[in-house]
Design an enzyme around this catalytic site. Structure first.
Site, short mmCIF file in Angstrom:
data_model
loop_
_atom_site.label_atom_id
_atom_site.label_comp_id
_atom_site.label_asym_id
_atom_site.label_seq_id
_atom_site.Cartn_x
_atom_site.Cartn_y
_atom_site.Cartn_z
N LYS A 35 0.86 -1.19 -0.01
CA LYS A 35 -0.32 0.09 0.00
C LYS A 35 1.02 1.38 0.20
O LYS A 35 0.53 2.14 -0.73
CB LYS A 35 -1.18 0.09 1.24
CG LYS A 35 -0.30 0.24 2.47
CD LYS A 35 -1.70 -0.26 3.54
CE LYS A 35 -0.72 -0.18 5.05
NZ LYS A 35 -0.07 1.02 5.47
N THR A 36 2.03 1.28 0.76
CA THR A 36 2.64 2.44 0.79
C THR A 36 3.29 2.85 -0.61
O THR A 36 3.38 3.76 -1.17
CB THR A 36 4.04 2.18 1.82
OG1 THR A 36 3.65 1.49 2.98
CG2 THR A 36 4.65 3.53 1.99
N ASP A 220 -3.08 7.85 4.21
CA ASP A 220 -2.76 6.45 4.49
C ASP A 220 -3.09 5.93 5.92
O ASP A 220 -3.63 6.64 6.61
CB ASP A 220 -0.89 6.18 4.55
CG ASP A 220 -0.70 5.07 4.43
OD1 ASP A 220 -1.09 3.94 4.33
OD2 ASP A 220 0.73 4.94 4.72
N GLU A 221 -3.30 4.75 5.92
CA GLU A 221 -3.82 4.24 7.13
C GLU A 221 -5.22 4.82 7.66
O GLU A 221 -5.39 5.17 8.89
CB GLU A 221 -2.79 4.49 8.33
CG GLU A 221 -1.30 3.77 8.41
CD GLU A 221 -1.36 2.67 8.56
OE1 GLU A 221 -2.12 1.63 8.67
OE2 GLU A 221 0.09 2.04 8.62
N GLN A 251 -6.55 -4.38 10.27
CA GLN A 251 -5.60 -3.96 10.79
C GLN A 251 -5.58 -2.88 11.66
O GLN A 251 -4.84 -2.03 12.07
CB GLN A 251 -4.19 -3.61 9.88
CG GLN A 251 -4.00 -4.74 9.13
CD GLN A 251 -2.50 -4.74 8.50
OE1 GLN A 251 -1.73 -4.07 9.08
NE2 GLN A 251 -2.64 -4.28 6.95
N ARG A 605 3.22 -10.37 10.28
CA ARG A 605 4.41 -9.64 10.32
C ARG A 605 5.50 -10.68 9.62
O ARG A 605 6.60 -10.31 9.18
CB ARG A 605 5.21 -9.12 11.56
CG ARG A 605 3.99 -8.28 12.13
CD ARG A 605 3.85 -6.99 11.28
NE ARG A 605 2.62 -6.85 10.57
CZ ARG A 605 2.05 -6.42 9.64
NH1 ARG A 605 2.97 -5.42 9.20
NH2 ARG A 605 1.13 -6.45 9.26
#
Length: 720
Positions: A35-36, A220-221, A251, A605
């Site tokens: 996504k980044t 973002d986020e 998340q 992760r």
DNA sequence: TAAAGTGAGGTTTTT
DNA sequence: CCTCACTTTA
């Protein structure tokens, strides 16, 4: 650079997201789906491919670290001067807007930012002045209350109290706190956001200016946005800007501090004709790890629905180890790390995750015993350390005498013989005069309102500052910082401290001088002194926990701080009921779901290999506790796991087989997660149980009432 | 004013 | 059990 380079190594949905011409875009991006990357590439595309000026772009992230990484990535792709490109946190952006429009925002030109600690002190003082006993009204709780209101976009007058006595009292503090901040032009973190929102809402001209300026807004986020932030975005996009929000409802792990993942759903409703793109291909984890994480998160209700897949190989099974106790857990982790190293792998590929910080100590000791390097995240950050805050207090007071927080902090550091009594007198005078503490102190000296001895000390303290100011007037900013710290007496003070502690503190002060020398002040529209910019920087960006050491080290951190990171080898420790999910989160279904998301975040992760460890016995608060393995373990299909039990015959707790097998309450018709009805309390769901047969008790979360423990044999529950 | 003693509280954390 | 914040004491 060729524009087509931007698309290299992007998959189809990613490319679609990068080049979409839709007004409103929502990207649902699963863990490890890039996504980044999508945000960075879209910015690059807008500049290079569409010809949008960097000046017209606004990118919002959640941490300063994420912001600087984002900027770096973008610059690496575009390879050109990004000019006046805004990329920062909501707080950073708000701060910038308030600095530019301080007057319209109702602030003084040099308004000060209160960090959490400053805010805590102020609130504590305000509560005290209202005559509230801090044992009965813990200032922490009041601080929490006030911040929650601000997150929710509410000033004290907007708080609905009803007949809640506690809320009423706390709101009284909010009112007084608001008045004080207004009077002294103090802005806490929540206020940065709220005030900026109000600024835009009530100033049509300013609003229009930014609406026209920011043609593209990228967030973002997005699942972590709170109410004010959402409203802020709504305002800004009202004039026809394009907006792209990127987030993952699975998340969302910051609900407890005001984040609303519902904002994702809300987005599709509030923004008409939103194009929704899902990024479901995961590039991070092996197939087994990914499936296991998917199976766990499936148990949550109300998801937006996403199914991550990967082209990666199956990989190793998830090792599940039942440790005898926490020491055995730590030993096993360290042993497994050594095995990993034996395979020629590196230590910095390894992360040990836990639910709460208190768990780190035992792990740390075990690592230390083997002499392995490690790095712990969390704990005090650089600008939060006492010695640094003291030094910053000096700088703040040199900059402006009206800074009460700074005044209180340094008036007796190093000790000058000004005790609590004297400070009380000054504070009382300040309250009466409605002036700053500095002015009150001046007033007291003029009117001889202090005992001679106190007066002499206070006089000394104050003239020190006048002298400092004089001496540093013509100095460059960095020399000035150096000079102030040298002259403050802080170095001598900390040198006298016993042992290691004092030495690191002195080192930290040196580090601060370096930080000031390296400080690059951001360009601003207003001309502001470099010192002020540095002071604000220290408040807004607490700095990394540890200076980055380049030695490869094991990373220890909470599951929360692991978000956004990835490691080839991951250990999740303390996988036990009561610890994870945490006992305080078990009762309420909403909170339990957040714990599950946290579990999902933790598992995803891992790139290559995941270990899950639970201890059958754990020392908690001085007594032995026997926690059954986490319910999340039950949710991972057995075939994806490998039960390891090295180290001989470890007696398995009976609770385990019972709790893990099916979730059935023994000898009753009920099981965990089942819907039941009660004559009085209505409908609810079974969360937990203990005992069996005639003694069995179940914990039921009722829709219309609180969570209750009920005896099965008395409660007359009906399955529905 | 600084050192020893007492007692509550003990998820998660950024800004 | 351990940590910290705050209070008491020399």
């Amino acid at each position: 650079m060729d524009v087509s380079d931007i698309f290299q190594n992007l998959n189809e949905p990613q490319r679609q997201a990068v080049t979409s011409e839709s007004q409103n875009l929502l990207i649902l991006a699963g863990a490890g789906s890039g996504k980044t990357r999508v945000i960075a590439h879209r910015v690059a595309w807008l500049i290079k491919g569409v010809g949008v000026s960097p000046h017209s772009l606004l990118t919002v992230t959640f941490t300063n670290k994420a912001a600087s990484e984002m900027r770096g990535r973008i610059e690496a792709i575009v390879e050109e001067d990004m000019g006046n490109f805004w990329c920062g946190t909501f707080h950073g952006i708000s701060h910038r807007l308030l600095r530019s429009h301080w007057e319209e925002a109702g602030l003084r030109r040099e308004f000060a930012i209160l960090d959490s600690e400053d805010q805590f002190r102020v609130i504590k003082r305000v509560a005290k002045s209202l005559g509230l006993d801090d044992a009965k009204w813990p200032p922490r709780q009041i601080q929490w209350f006030i911040n929650k209101q601000k997150d929710e976009c509410r000033r004290s007058k907007d708080v609905e109290i009803g007949d809640d006595y506690f809320a009423e009292k706390m709101n009284q503090v909010y009112i007084a706190y608001e008045e004080l901040c207004e009077r002294e032009s103090l802005v806490d973190f929540g206020e940065l956001l709220l005030r900026t929102y109000m600024l835009l809402k009530h100033n049509e001209q300013i609003l229009q200016h930014y609406q026209r300026r920011f043609k593209h807004i990228l967030v973002d986020e997005f699942q972590d946005t709170n109410e004010v932030q959402y409203q802020f975005l709504r305002l800004l996009t009202n004039g026809g800007s394009h907006i792209m929000s990127v987030g993952d409802d699975d998340q969302s792990i910051y609900g407890w501090r005001g984040a609303k993942s519902e904002n994702i759903n809300r987005f599709t409703k509030d923004y008409s004709e939103t194009e929704v793109i899902k990024l479901e291909q995961n590039y991070r984890s092996t197939e087994i790890i990914l499936s296991a994480a998917n199976e766990v998160i499936k148990n949550n209700q109300g998801r937006m629905g996403k199914n991550l897949w990967t082209e990666q190989k199956e990989g190793e099974q998830i090792s599940v180890y039942s440790a005898y106790n926490e020491d055995d857990e730590a030993r096993y982790v360290v042993g497994s790390i050594q095995t990993w190293m034996g395979l020629g792998r590196n230590l910095d590929e390894v992360a040990i995750l836990y639910r709460s910080n208190a768990q780190s100590r035992v792990l740390e000791e075990a690592i230390l015993r083997e002499g392995l390097p490690y790095k712990i995240y969390g704990g005090l950050r650089f600008y939060e350390r006492a010695e640094i805050k003291n030094a910053m207090g000096y700088l703040r007071l040199v900059f402006g005498r009206e800074d009460d927080a700074a005044f209180e902090r340094v008036i007796n550091v190093p000790p000058r013989g000004i005790g609590a009594k004297t400070i009380d007198v000054i504070r009382a005078r300040a309250l009466r005069n409605e002036s700053s503490l500095w002015k009150a102190a001046e007033d007291l000296l003029d009117t001889e309102g202090l005992t001679p001895r106190a007066a002499q000390s206070v006089q000394g303290f104050m003239s020190d500052f006048d002298k400092l100011e004089e001496e540093t007037e013509d100095l460059l900013f960095k020399d000035m910082v150096d000079h102030v710290i040298q002259s403050s007496g802080l170095i001598e003070y900390h040198k006298k401290e016993a042992g290691e502690k004092g030495r690191t503190r002195v080192e930290n002060l040196g580090e601060l001088v370096t930080a000031a020398a390296d400080f690059e002040s951001p360009e601003t529209e207003e001309e502001t002194s470099e010192l002020k910019l540095f002071i604000d920087h220290a408040a807004l960006d607490a700095g990394d926990t540890q200076a980055a050491e380049h030695e490869a080290a094991i990373q220890l951190m909470t599951l929360h701080s692991a978000k956004g990171l990835e490691f080839p080898l991951v250990f999740i420790t303390g996988f036990e009921e009561g610890l994870f999910p945490h006992k305080l989160s078990i009762e309420e279904p909403g909170q339990l779901q957040e714990e599950r998301r946290l579990c999902y975040v933790g598992m995803t992760r891992a790139m290559e290999k995941l270990f899950i460890i639970h201890a059958e016995m754990r020392n908690l608060y001085g007594s032995e506790t026997f926690n059954p393995p986490s319910r999340f373990l039950r949710e991972i299909p057995v075939e994806l796991t490998l039960e390891v039990r090295t180290g001989g015959n470890i007696p398995r707790q009976q609770t385990r087989s019972k709790a893990t097998s099916s979730g059935e309450v023994p000898d009753t018709e009920f099981k965990l997660g089942q819907m039941v009805a009660h004559d009085v309390f209505g409908e609810g769901v079974i969360l937990n149980y203990e005992g069996q047969g005639a003694n069995a008790r179940v914990e039921v979360s009722f829709n219309k009432s609180k969570t209750k423990w009920l005896m099965v044999s008395y409660a007359k529950l009906r399955s529905i």
